[in-house]
Design a protein around this motif. Structure first.
Motif, PDB file in Angstrom:
ATOM      1  N   GLU A 198      45.861  44.919  39.446  1.00  0.00           N
ATOM      2  CA  GLU A 198      44.399  44.969  39.335  1.00  0.00           C
ATOM      3  C   GLU A 198      43.798  45.733  40.515  1.00  0.00           C
ATOM      4  O   GLU A 198      42.869  46.533  40.342  1.00  0.00           O
ATOM      5  CB  GLU A 198      43.819  43.558  39.267  1.00  0.00           C
ATOM      6  CG  GLU A 198      44.135  42.840  37.963  1.00  0.00           C
ATOM      7  CD  GLU A 198      43.731  41.372  37.971  1.00  0.00           C
ATOM      8  OE1 GLU A 198      43.244  40.864  39.012  1.00  0.00           O
ATOM      9  OE2 GLU A 198      43.911  40.713  36.927  1.00  0.00           O
TER      10      GLU A 198
ATOM     11  N   ARG B 255      50.279  40.665  39.184  1.00  0.00           N
ATOM     12  CA  ARG B 255      49.045  40.859  38.412  1.00  0.00           C
ATOM     13  C   ARG B 255      47.912  41.330  39.311  1.00  0.00           C
ATOM     14  O   ARG B 255      47.228  42.312  39.009  1.00  0.00           O
ATOM     15  CB  ARG B 255      48.630  39.572  37.692  1.00  0.00           C
ATOM     16  CG  ARG B 255      47.319  39.762  36.902  1.00  0.00           C
ATOM     17  CD  ARG B 255      46.861  38.517  36.183  1.00  0.00           C
ATOM     18  NE  ARG B 255      46.604  37.378  37.020  1.00  0.00           N
ATOM     19  CZ  ARG B 255      45.469  37.195  37.727  1.00  0.00           C
ATOM     20  NH1 ARG B 255      44.506  38.092  37.699  1.00  0.00           N
ATOM     21  NH2 ARG B 255      45.312  36.098  38.438  1.00  0.00           N
TER      22      ARG B 255
ATOM     23  N   HIS C 241      52.027  36.164  39.828  1.00  0.00           N
ATOM     24  CA  HIS C 241      50.627  36.198  40.253  1.00  0.00           C
ATOM     25  C   HIS C 241      50.368  37.374  41.193  1.00  0.00           C
ATOM     26  O   HIS C 241      49.351  38.071  41.071  1.00  0.00           O
ATOM     27  CB  HIS C 241      50.238  34.879  40.923  1.00  0.00           C
ATOM     28  CG  HIS C 241      50.453  33.700  40.031  1.00  0.00           C
ATOM     29  ND1 HIS C 241      49.670  33.455  38.920  1.00  0.00           N
ATOM     30  CD2 HIS C 241      51.379  32.703  40.068  1.00  0.00           C
ATOM     31  CE1 HIS C 241      50.091  32.360  38.325  1.00  0.00           C
ATOM     32  NE2 HIS C 241      51.126  31.876  38.998  1.00  0.00           N
TER      33      HIS C 241
END
Length: 144
Positions: free
Chosen positions: A129, A125, A122
């Motif tokens: 981003e 990611r 998590h």
């Protein structure tokens, strides 16, 4: 002649993860164009998994500190960018421009993970981003 750097404050609730990542990426990738700072509405301490995820990408944020806005040496910013909904809703007033660019909260996403590696999925990611968003700066701000 050098152009003036765009001064940006990345604001999150606790200044422990997303805003720290944004500041780290901005310093690593856009230091010539952006003077970056991060702060929180509250101070939650630097998240160790955020530090680890950023280190995996070659960005050391371990020396950054969790801080609130009043602790910043700079008081005026060209842009204040909120990175979470709570910060967007409770953002203190700043002269200059403001925008919201929300990212998922890695600690919340990782709550059900069974081990650190599952948690890091998590963080990675969201880290990536945020990196992609930082790469668009400051050019993308002229459209706001």
């Amino acid at each position: 002649m050098n152009a003036k750097k765009t001064t940006i404050l990345f604001l999150c609730t606790g200044n422990s993860c997303r805003s720290q990542m944004a500041e780290g990426w901005a310093k690593a990738l856009k230091n010539e164009e952006i003077s970056s700072w991060s702060a929180g509405i509250e101070k939650h301490g630097l998240n160790p998994l955020a530090v680890k995820a950023m280190a995996e990408s070659g960005v050391n944020i371990s020396r950054q500190e969790s801080k609130v806005v009043d602790e910043l040496p700079v008081k005026e910013f060209d842009w204040v960018i909120t990175l979470c909904g709570h910060a967007d809703e409770t953002c203190p007033f700043f002269p200059g421009k403001r925008m919201h660019m929300g990212f998922d909260d890695p600690p919340k996403l990782a709550e059900q993970a069974e081990n650190e590696e599952e948690k890091l999925v998590h963080y990675r990611r969201v880290r990536d981003e945020i990196r992609d968003f930082i790469l668009s700066l400051p050019d993308s701000l002229s459209n706001k």
